[in-house]
Design an enzyme around this catalytic site. Structure first.
Site, mmCIF file in Angstrom:
data_model
loop_
_atom_site.group_PDB
_atom_site.id
_atom_site.type_symbol
_atom_site.label_atom_id
_atom_site.label_comp_id
_atom_site.label_asym_id
_atom_site.label_seq_id
_atom_site.Cartn_x
_atom_site.Cartn_y
_atom_site.Cartn_z
ATOM 1 C CG ASP A 1 -8.886 -2.524 -4.389
ATOM 2 O OD1 ASP A 1 -8.259 -1.989 -3.464
ATOM 3 O OD2 ASP A 1 -9.712 -3.438 -4.197
ATOM 4 N NE ARG B 1 -6.874 5.962 2.519
ATOM 5 C CZ ARG B 1 -7.773 5.154 3.046
ATOM 6 N NH1 ARG B 1 -8.970 5.597 3.335
ATOM 7 N NH2 ARG B 1 -7.482 3.890 3.295
ATOM 8 N NE ARG C 1 -9.909 8.340 -2.464
ATOM 9 C CZ ARG C 1 -11.189 8.642 -2.354
ATOM 10 N NH1 ARG C 1 -11.683 9.687 -2.994
ATOM 11 N NH2 ARG C 1 -12.001 7.898 -1.617
ATOM 12 C CE1 TYR D 1 -13.581 -6.812 1.102
ATOM 13 C CE2 TYR D 1 -11.637 -8.101 0.521
ATOM 14 C CZ TYR D 1 -12.220 -7.047 1.208
ATOM 15 O OH TYR D 1 -11.441 -6.236 1.984
ATOM 16 N NE ARG E 1 -4.328 -1.339 0.327
ATOM 17 C CZ ARG E 1 -5.402 -1.265 1.119
ATOM 18 N NH1 ARG E 1 -5.521 -0.290 1.972
ATOM 19 N NH2 ARG E 1 -6.346 -2.168 1.006
HETATM 20 O O1 CP3 Z 1 0.177 -1.468 -2.587
HETATM 21 C C1 CP3 Z 1 -0.154 -0.517 -3.305
HETATM 22 O O2 CP3 Z 1 0.205 0.658 -3.094
HETATM 23 C C2 CP3 Z 1 -0.983 -0.777 -4.544
HETATM 24 C C3 CP3 Z 1 -2.370 -0.501 -4.421
HETATM 25 C C4 CP3 Z 1 -3.301 -1.401 -3.630
HETATM 26 C C5 CP3 Z 1 -4.535 -0.911 -3.136
HETATM 27 N N1 CP3 Z 1 -5.245 -1.963 -2.654
HETATM 28 C C6 CP3 Z 1 -4.971 0.493 -3.196
HETATM 29 C C7 CP3 Z 1 -6.068 0.936 -2.336
HETATM 30 C C8 CP3 Z 1 -3.244 -2.770 -3.344
HETATM 31 C C9 CP3 Z 1 -2.118 -3.764 -3.582
HETATM 32 C C10 CP3 Z 1 -4.484 -3.119 -2.747
HETATM 33 C C11 CP3 Z 1 -4.846 -4.489 -2.372
HETATM 34 C C12 CP3 Z 1 -6.048 -4.730 -1.556
HETATM 35 N N2 CP3 Z 1 -7.276 -4.134 -1.664
HETATM 36 C C13 CP3 Z 1 -6.139 -5.728 -0.564
HETATM 37 C C14 CP3 Z 1 -5.057 -6.683 -0.197
HETATM 38 C C15 CP3 Z 1 -4.030 -6.050 0.659
HETATM 39 C C16 CP3 Z 1 -4.454 -5.807 2.071
HETATM 40 O O3 CP3 Z 1 -4.376 -4.650 2.474
HETATM 41 O O4 CP3 Z 1 -4.774 -6.767 2.771
HETATM 42 C C17 CP3 Z 1 -7.438 -5.680 -0.029
HETATM 43 C C18 CP3 Z 1 -7.990 -6.546 1.071
HETATM 44 C C19 CP3 Z 1 -8.154 -4.676 -0.744
HETATM 45 C C20 CP3 Z 1 -9.583 -4.280 -0.603
HETATM 46 C C21 CP3 Z 1 -9.696 -2.865 -0.220
HETATM 47 N N3 CP3 Z 1 -9.484 -1.804 -1.071
HETATM 48 C C22 CP3 Z 1 -10.039 -2.324 1.044
HETATM 49 C C23 CP3 Z 1 -10.315 -3.148 2.280
HETATM 50 C C24 CP3 Z 1 -10.038 -0.924 0.909
HETATM 51 C C25 CP3 Z 1 -10.446 0.097 1.930
HETATM 52 C C26 CP3 Z 1 -9.255 0.343 2.785
HETATM 53 C C27 CP3 Z 1 -9.311 1.651 3.469
HETATM 54 O O5 CP3 Z 1 -8.348 1.833 4.242
HETATM 55 O O6 CP3 Z 1 -10.210 2.480 3.236
HETATM 56 C C28 CP3 Z 1 -9.649 -0.621 -0.405
HETATM 57 C C29 CP3 Z 1 -9.463 0.741 -0.955
HETATM 58 C C30 CP3 Z 1 -8.069 1.090 -1.334
HETATM 59 N N4 CP3 Z 1 -7.265 0.297 -2.101
HETATM 60 C C31 CP3 Z 1 -7.374 2.300 -1.026
HETATM 61 C C32 CP3 Z 1 -6.133 2.216 -1.673
HETATM 62 C C33 CP3 Z 1 -5.056 3.274 -1.726
HETATM 63 C C34 CP3 Z 1 -7.925 3.487 -0.250
HETATM 64 C C35 CP3 Z 1 -8.819 4.220 -1.195
HETATM 65 C C36 CP3 Z 1 -8.966 5.689 -0.912
HETATM 66 O O7 CP3 Z 1 -8.113 6.483 -1.346
HETATM 67 O O8 CP3 Z 1 -9.992 6.036 -0.307
#
Ligand code: CP3
Length: 344
Positions: free
Chosen positions: A74, A29, A38, A151, A25
């Site tokens: 994502d 943010r 964003r 999911y 990640r």
């Molecule tokens: O690693 C990176 O920088 C690449 C981008 C990436 C994102 N999601 C961007 C993202 C990667 C590799 C993921 C994978 C992902 N997405 C996983 C597996 C990794 C983990 O963390 O366990 C999972 C379970 C998801 C599903 C997901 N997407 C969730 C649970 C959320 C909400 C999280 C939150 O903190 O709000 C997302 C959204 C998401 N994916 C964000 C980002 C940067 C936040 C979105 C925003 O800007 O509001």
């Protein structure tokens, strides 16, 4: 040697000048420049607009001395293509409409063609490779079948995964069919990512730690073995699973080149459990970035000592970096890893 090839060499267990590091990640943010983008775009819009996805992919590479970039996207996007409505609502995390509950729901899921259905991801990979111009390698990724299945069945995040387990225990054939369809999708998707520029691929199994080792062996492992064996061999395969201290040996047996370790098991212990033939990635608790700098540096050194400068260690966090992480500690982390692991 430089940022250019440390990461791929470590994945292949070759000699490196110091231990490479990237952060799960890392595009997110906690970066002011991410929040700036964003502010005027929704998360899905950012994922689906290659110019924006590439911009945020590059942000952490410009700011820090990281050794790899990961494409901004994502794991849930392909579910949308398979017919499950996807929404990211602020503060609530992902929501999947019409979740899968019956055999018919599973049968109705369509196969995807990544070249058309996810062309925006493939385009972003191509553009990111060009922009990176060899500075650091580019990682592609996908969700693992179990995490995606949970999911799709729960309709979002879950605490106890009751609906998922209910399908496993009452309709095992439907659950396996779902895992099979998701496995086919991930294979096609990751191989397309490699064709379009990904130099390594990571599979995220974030929620599989909810399973007992027996259920993992029955319901997940056969699919993970097929998945990992079907990936294009030229790009190293990283397999990250969260909360699997009770079944590291099984996870290691799935067949990835590199296994991601969360922070719960000491790195040396995890490595020995899986066998030293594997490469490993990890495993600093992301919450340590909220601690004092002394405590952070000491924790980095503890991990490096456990890795013992053995070939095949990629430094990373044990899970994704938190949005409120203080930025100075991220710089300190990266500097400590490189200087603390410099080979003589
Ligand atoms: O690693 C990176 O920088 C690449 C981008 C990436 C994102 N999601 C961007 C993202 C990667 C590799 C993921 C994978 C992902 N997405 C996983 C597996 C990794 C983990 O963390 O366990 C999972 C379970 C998801 C599903 C997901 N997407 C969730 C649970 C959320 C909400 C999280 C939150 O903190 O709000 C997302 C959204 C998401 N994916 C964000 C980002 C940067 C936040 C979105 C925003 O800007 O509001």
């Amino acid at each position: 040697m430089s940022r250019q090839d440390r990461f791929l060499k470590a994945c292949r267990k070759q000699d490196v000048d110091c231990t490479p590091i990237w952060l799960m990640r890392q595009a997110g943010r906690y970066l002011r420049e991410y929040r700036d983008v964003r502010q005027s775009h929704s998360f899905l819009e950012m994922c689906k607009t290659p110019e924006l996805a590439v911009e945020v992919t590059l942000q952490p590479i410009r700011r820090f001395d990281l050794d790899a970039a990961i494409i901004f996207s994502d794991i849930l996007l392909p579910l949308e293509c398979m017919g499950i409505g996807l929404e990211f609502s602020d503060g609530e995390g992902p929501v999947l409409h019409n979740p899968l509950r019956t055999a018919e729901d599973v049968e109705r899921m369509r196969a995807i063609d990544p070249e058309t259905d996810l062309s925006y991801v493939l385009k972003a990979l191509e553009m990111a490779r060009t922009e990176l111009n060899g500075i650091v390698p580019l990682i592609g990724f996908a969700g693992a079948p179990f995490t995606l299945a949970s999911y799709a069945i729960e309709g979002g995040g879950s605490r106890n995964y009751i609906e998922t387990k209910k399908m496993m225990y009452t309709e095992p054939a439907s659950f396996h069919l779902l895992m099979e369809k998701l496995t086919d999708m991930v294979i096609a998707y990751l191989n397309a990512q490699v064709r379009h520029g990904a130099q390594a691929v990571q599979v995220f199994d974030s929620w599989v730690g909810t399973l007992s080792s027996t259920d993992y062996e029955t319901f997940v492992l056969p699919h993970m073995k097929r998945l990992l064996a079907s990936l294009e061999p030229s790009a190293p395969h990283i397999h990250f699973a969260l909360g699997v201290s009770h079944m590291l040996k099984l996870v290691g047996s799935a067949g990835a080149d590199v296994v991601g370790i969360d922070w719960r098991t000491p790195l040396d212990e995890a490595w020995k459990k899986m066998g030293l033939k594997k490469a490993v990635q990890g495993n600093l608790d992301p919450a340590l970035l909220f601690g004092s700098s002394q405590h952070l540096v000491a924790s980095v050194h503890d991990i490096l000592e456990r890795a013992g400068n053995r070939n095949g260690h990629v430094f990373n966090l044990g899970h994704g970096i938190f949005p409120a992480t203080p930025i100075d500690n991220v710089s300190l982390l990266i500097k400590s890893v490189h200087s603390g692991s410099a080979r003589p």
